[in-house]
Design an enzyme around this catalytic site. Sequence first.
Site, mmCIF file in Angstrom:
data_model
loop_
_atom_site.group_PDB
_atom_site.id
_atom_site.type_symbol
_atom_site.label_atom_id
_atom_site.label_comp_id
_atom_site.label_asym_id
_atom_site.label_seq_id
_atom_site.Cartn_x
_atom_site.Cartn_y
_atom_site.Cartn_z
ATOM 1 N N ALA A 13 0.741 -1.237 -0.066
ATOM 2 C CA ALA A 13 -0.100 0.129 0.121
ATOM 3 C C ALA A 13 0.826 1.174 0.142
ATOM 4 C CB ALA A 13 -0.861 0.076 1.058
ATOM 5 N N PHE A 116 16.116 19.140 -11.697
ATOM 6 C CA PHE A 116 16.625 17.932 -11.203
ATOM 7 C C PHE A 116 17.472 17.272 -12.092
ATOM 8 C CE2 PHE A 116 15.230 14.962 -7.610
ATOM 9 C CZ PHE A 116 14.607 15.879 -6.656
ATOM 10 N N ASP A 221 10.764 -8.251 0.420
ATOM 11 C CA ASP A 221 9.805 -9.378 0.631
ATOM 12 C C ASP A 221 9.191 -9.828 -0.705
ATOM 13 O OD1 ASP A 221 10.243 -8.238 3.219
ATOM 14 O OD2 ASP A 221 8.367 -8.244 3.612
ATOM 15 N N GLN A 240 20.872 1.744 -6.990
ATOM 16 C CA GLN A 240 21.478 3.319 -6.781
ATOM 17 C C GLN A 240 21.642 3.969 -5.561
ATOM 18 O OE1 GLN A 240 18.444 6.658 -7.717
ATOM 19 N NE2 GLN A 240 19.763 6.828 -9.382
ATOM 20 N N HIS A 242 22.377 7.173 -3.675
ATOM 21 C CA HIS A 242 22.051 8.489 -3.747
ATOM 22 C C HIS A 242 23.292 9.345 -3.147
ATOM 23 C CE1 HIS A 242 20.231 12.445 -3.497
ATOM 24 N NE2 HIS A 242 18.934 11.911 -3.962
ATOM 25 N N LEU A 252 18.301 10.746 3.680
ATOM 26 C CA LEU A 252 18.391 11.612 2.671
ATOM 27 C C LEU A 252 18.288 12.832 2.592
ATOM 28 C CD1 LEU A 252 18.766 10.445 -0.560
ATOM 29 C CD2 LEU A 252 16.529 11.011 -0.757
ATOM 30 N N GLU A 255 17.733 15.612 -3.857
ATOM 31 C CA GLU A 255 18.611 16.268 -5.060
ATOM 32 C C GLU A 255 17.950 17.547 -5.383
ATOM 33 O OE1 GLU A 255 19.645 13.224 -7.944
ATOM 34 O OE2 GLU A 255 18.553 14.365 -9.235
ATOM 35 N N ARG A 286 23.040 10.948 -10.685
ATOM 36 C CA ARG A 286 23.440 10.332 -9.553
ATOM 37 C C ARG A 286 24.506 9.502 -9.228
ATOM 38 N NH1 ARG A 286 17.379 9.268 -6.846
ATOM 39 N NH2 ARG A 286 16.711 11.579 -6.764
ATOM 40 N N HIS A 353 19.939 3.741 -1.971
ATOM 41 C CA HIS A 353 18.633 4.268 -2.201
ATOM 42 C C HIS A 353 17.622 3.593 -3.128
ATOM 43 C CE1 HIS A 353 16.166 7.957 -2.267
ATOM 44 N NE2 HIS A 353 16.424 7.810 -3.859
ATOM 45 N N ARG A 394 18.480 5.269 -12.315
ATOM 46 C CA ARG A 394 17.198 6.128 -12.439
ATOM 47 C C ARG A 394 17.523 7.421 -12.409
ATOM 48 N NH1 ARG A 394 13.829 8.143 -8.339
ATOM 49 N NH2 ARG A 394 14.730 7.046 -6.738
ATOM 50 N N LEU A 400 8.739 8.363 -8.484
ATOM 51 C CA LEU A 400 7.207 8.583 -8.226
ATOM 52 C C LEU A 400 6.375 8.610 -9.353
ATOM 53 C CD1 LEU A 400 7.990 11.468 -5.430
ATOM 54 C CD2 LEU A 400 6.973 9.441 -5.264
HETATM 55 C C1 LIG Z 1 14.294 9.117 1.354
HETATM 56 C C2 LIG Z 1 13.689 8.878 -0.255
HETATM 57 C C3 LIG Z 1 13.291 10.019 -0.907
HETATM 58 C C4 LIG Z 1 13.096 9.611 -2.250
HETATM 59 N N1 LIG Z 1 12.618 10.821 -3.035
HETATM 60 C C5 LIG Z 1 12.292 10.607 -4.351
HETATM 61 C C6 LIG Z 1 11.840 11.670 -5.168
HETATM 62 O O1 LIG Z 1 11.850 12.643 -4.795
HETATM 63 N N2 LIG Z 1 11.342 11.529 -6.307
HETATM 64 C C7 LIG Z 1 11.152 10.036 -6.743
HETATM 65 O O2 LIG Z 1 10.780 9.904 -7.927
HETATM 66 N N3 LIG Z 1 11.584 8.914 -6.020
HETATM 67 C C8 LIG Z 1 11.941 9.077 -4.795
HETATM 68 N N4 LIG Z 1 12.205 8.159 -4.038
HETATM 69 C C9 LIG Z 1 12.192 6.608 -4.608
HETATM 70 C C10 LIG Z 1 10.591 6.508 -4.257
HETATM 71 O O3 LIG Z 1 10.247 6.938 -3.027
HETATM 72 C C11 LIG Z 1 10.485 5.055 -4.099
HETATM 73 O O4 LIG Z 1 11.054 4.270 -5.074
HETATM 74 C C12 LIG Z 1 8.805 4.665 -4.383
HETATM 75 O O5 LIG Z 1 8.154 5.495 -3.469
HETATM 76 C C13 LIG Z 1 8.481 3.071 -4.085
HETATM 77 O O6 LIG Z 1 7.092 3.189 -3.984
HETATM 78 P P1 LIG Z 1 6.356 1.692 -4.161
HETATM 79 O O7 LIG Z 1 5.103 1.928 -4.103
HETATM 80 O O8 LIG Z 1 6.987 0.860 -5.042
HETATM 81 O O9 LIG Z 1 6.812 1.041 -2.525
HETATM 82 P P2 LIG Z 1 6.783 1.597 -0.853
HETATM 83 O O10 LIG Z 1 6.257 2.848 -0.985
HETATM 84 O O11 LIG Z 1 8.055 1.295 -0.296
HETATM 85 O O12 LIG Z 1 5.594 0.526 -0.608
HETATM 86 C C14 LIG Z 1 5.628 -0.806 -0.275
HETATM 87 C C15 LIG Z 1 4.582 -1.491 0.321
HETATM 88 O O13 LIG Z 1 4.613 -2.645 0.437
HETATM 89 C C16 LIG Z 1 4.116 -3.251 1.493
HETATM 90 N N5 LIG Z 1 4.953 -4.683 1.705
HETATM 91 C C17 LIG Z 1 6.396 -4.899 1.372
HETATM 92 N N6 LIG Z 1 6.242 -6.149 2.023
HETATM 93 C C18 LIG Z 1 5.267 -6.804 2.135
HETATM 94 C C19 LIG Z 1 4.734 -7.629 2.513
HETATM 95 N N7 LIG Z 1 5.715 -9.009 2.668
HETATM 96 N N8 LIG Z 1 3.384 -8.187 2.575
HETATM 97 C C20 LIG Z 1 2.714 -7.196 2.605
HETATM 98 N N9 LIG Z 1 2.953 -5.893 2.179
HETATM 99 C C21 LIG Z 1 4.184 -5.662 1.837
HETATM 100 C C22 LIG Z 1 4.498 -2.176 2.596
HETATM 101 O O14 LIG Z 1 3.650 -2.238 3.592
HETATM 102 C C23 LIG Z 1 4.140 -0.989 1.824
HETATM 103 O O15 LIG Z 1 3.008 -0.522 1.784
HETATM 104 C C24 LIG Z 1 12.837 8.360 -2.575
HETATM 105 C C25 LIG Z 1 13.030 7.438 -1.876
HETATM 106 C C26 LIG Z 1 13.674 7.568 -0.439
HETATM 107 C C27 LIG Z 1 13.938 6.220 0.298
#
Ligand SMILES: Cc1cc2nc3c(=O)[nH]c(=O)nc-3n(C[C@H](O)[C@H](O)[C@H](O)COP(=O)(O)OP(=O)(O)OC[C@H]3O[C@@H](n4cnc5c(N)ncnc54)[C@H](O)[C@@H]3O)c2cc1C
Lengths: 584, 252
Positions: A13, A116, A221, A240, A242, A252, A255, A286, A353, A394, A400
């Site tokens: 989620a 960026f 996972d 990556q 950062h 973090l 950037e 990066r 990162h 990336r 995002l």
């Molecule tokens: C500090 C930071 C800053 C960033 N800034 C930027 C930015 O400015 N611009 C940009 O484009 N990207 C940025 N990124 C990268 C980007 O934020 C992430 O790559 C992206 O948000 C990942 O989204 P996601 O939905 O794939 O995973 P996540 O948001 O990590 O969500 C993972 C979900 O999976 C669930 N989950 C995991 N394992 C299990 C399991 N076994 N069973 C059930 N649920 C599970 C968790 O509960 C969670 O809800 C940043 C990353 C970081 C760490």
Amino acid sequence: MQTHTFDVIIVGAGGAGMRAALESSTRARTAVLTKLYPTRSHTGAAQGGMCAALANVEEDNWEWHTFDTVKGGDYLVDQDAAEIMCREAIDAVLDLEKMGLPFNRTPEGRIDQRRFGGHTRNHGEAAVRRSCYAADRTGHMILQTLYQNCIKEGVEFFNEFYVLDLLLNEESGEPVAAGVVAYELATGEIHLFQAKSIVFATGGYGKVWKTTSNAHTLTGDGMGIVWRKGLPLEDMEFYQFHPTGLAGLGVLLTEGARGEGGILRNASGERFMERYAPTIKDLAPRDMVARAMVQEVREGRGAGPNKDYVYLDLTHLPAEQVETKLPDITEFARTYLGVDPITELVPVFPTAHYAMGGVPTNVETEVLRDNEHVVPGLYAAGEVACVSVHGANRLGTNSLLDINVFGRRAGIAAAEYANSVEHVDLPGDPQGATIALVERLRSGTGSERVAAIRKDMQDTMDMNAQVYRTEATLKQALGDVQELKRRFANVSIQDKGTRYNTDLIEAIELGFLLDLAEVTVVSALERKESRGGHAREDYPNRDDVNFMRHTMAYKSTDISGEEYVRLDYKPVVTTRYEPMERKY
Amino acid sequence: MAAVVEETVVPETEVPVATDVTFRIRRFLPDVDEDAHWEDYTVALFPTDRVLTALEKIKGELDGTLSFRRSCGHGICGSDAMRINGRNRLACKTLVKDLDIKKPITVEPIKGLPVEKDMIVDMEPFFAAYRQVLPFLIPEGHEPTRERLQSAEDRARFDDTTKCILCAACTTSCPVYWTDGQYFGPAAMVAAHRFIFDSRDSGFEQRLEVLNDKEGVWRCRTTFNCTDACPRGIQVTKAIQEVKRALIFRRV
Ligand SMILES: Cc1cc2nc3c(=O)[nH]c(=O)nc-3n(C[C@H](O)[C@H](O)[C@H](O)COP(=O)(O)OP(=O)(O)OC[C@H]3O[C@@H](n4cnc5c(N)ncnc54)[C@H](O)[C@@H]3O)c2cc1C
Ligand code: SF4
Ligand code: FES
């Protein structure tokens, strides 16, 4: 044990999972299973922004964005996928605004945009203002907005449910998705979820490294579960680092700080990026900036008592601009390092990162089981997936974007597929493997502790499989990780209870991390070239003749029954851009 | 170039030392304990370590049964609100150097939500209150093709309340919330404020109905505990006052 039946199950989620849920839940009966409360997901930590060629503040178009993405990814990007992402970026941002996302605004009231790394005008002429943002809390706003809209649409969540296994069955000799097995944290109960479509949106695995911007819970996972099913993982050597993590901590600093005019300096105050990327300097991609920083430190120009970091300088920017455009990172520096960015230089060093690699999918987000075939009913989107739009590196703001564009596509595709088929029978003894895993850990009496093994893994990965790698360091890391896997077999936990057993969960998560560390290192060992985020000192050049191809890693067993990582390769999709040397 | 460095303050370069710090933790294991009790743990920490680091160390090295939620580790996900030395804080945003380590540091679960295990409380009532105030944009009229326009001033009007990470530190520091089943609690008010003062929103009447219905807002006694507790620095009490005023005058 409880059994639930849905049309679509979304695992995760974060941004990708909830964007998928918003599409899928209006089309088919959907449940979201998440190990964290949705608003705790690490998407909320994202800071700098989400790129789209809105051209709100200067001329821009999605083709330039596509070019930057391909070049930024050192030409390992599948160009058809990058085109889709950059074209759909504009609607992805506008959709979020319509859902209520509070973007920063221009004087005309439009969505504001800022510079960026690696995002340029007309194929590299100069930096372009493409990143749509909400201060340095863009990810927080995306996560909140998506969750709020999920409440509006009545999306069904199973919070603190840990998915531990994927259930596949066979139809005419081919694997198809049938369901998942989940562990409920509150009770320790095992639940079976039968579904026609399953979307993995479980995020990254940064906790393999010690210094990381990732949350404690980013333990890969989803990748681990898919891997254990014998399905491939793509391009895992591309991880990556950062450039600007708070030194020693990894927290973090976006950037966007450099997008607002921040400058990197070495111990003598030199703006060293002028030497490495004369045109766009501090806003180079990066991988280049991270290598330049490590290079400065190695050549003795690092700052601090151990000369092991460089500085991010924001002191020349108006205090007002720093406080309003970068409020959170300013607070992080003050809270965690006691340094005030308005008047002081901030110590920074690269931090683990983002996973460019992951579960391979096509542009419809269907999971591949080899170079050509998909697993019907199985989808992946977000950081867990490898489409591949990020290639070898990336660009900032493109994740995002990725989670919104491909999260949406996954939700639609999963629901449409679910509406066209019947449920597949669950395989025999569907929960058996999960119960065995849980029981083995709960009843283990070995002398090894989870925290100790995790620390040793993180130490060797930081030391040997970070920004720069060589055959020798990677072999060291591989040997260490394999030894840690043997130790892990002898692990025991103290908490034998059923309710909220986080001790057990951490042990399970460590198992996934160890698997992924091994795949990462094996994939890195075999890629004997330097490209994007994978820098081999023993092979410093990009080698398009031998390595212009994606790595596909499979869990295999040899004749003596030993498990090993088998590597295969997949061609890169090229549409309009021929590989060129990467200069900025 | 070098001049720039000379003008600015170069960070201190002291070598930090680890010191033994004792934590007095309120323990409750539902599988074995009848009642909650205190237990002491001592770990070596650096002044810049977070309380969360201490809890991780205790769990990893001394007692694996110690249970708490955590994720981001830097104050952005809202998982680890707890009472540290009697005040609601995020464990990951509280540094050892800011606490008096001559006495044991007390750590307890937040108050007013059912304790499930150690620091883990049942968050459902908290999220239920949040969901009730219609925490989503309710726009009016046709959807535009491009973005809705909003001036920078209009955007600034609700900026403070967009920062909320739903950690519950405010709500569980509120004496009215502890004793009164009817009160939504400060965090839900913050969410209501976020939308009531967004120039793009037209859901005022609907929210008004909800907020008036259970006397949800009117119980607030302006004790400012919530504002003090908020790790995001949100002016929670001010936001609640603004919501009340909007309800009285029926306009934003
Ligand atoms: C500090 C930071 C800053 C960033 N800034 C930027 C930015 O400015 N611009 C940009 O484009 N990207 C940025 N990124 C990268 C980007 O934020 C992430 O790559 C992206 O948000 C990942 O989204 P996601 O939905 O794939 O995973 P996540 O948001 O990590 O969500 C993972 C979900 O999976 C669930 N989950 C995991 N394992 C299990 C399991 N076994 N069973 C059930 N649920 C599970 C968790 O509960 C969670 O809800 C940043 C990353 C970081 C760490
Ligand atoms: S208003 Fe502050 S204290 Fe209350 S839930 Fe939001 S972030 Fe936490
Ligand atoms: S762990 Fe995320 S707020 Fe503390």
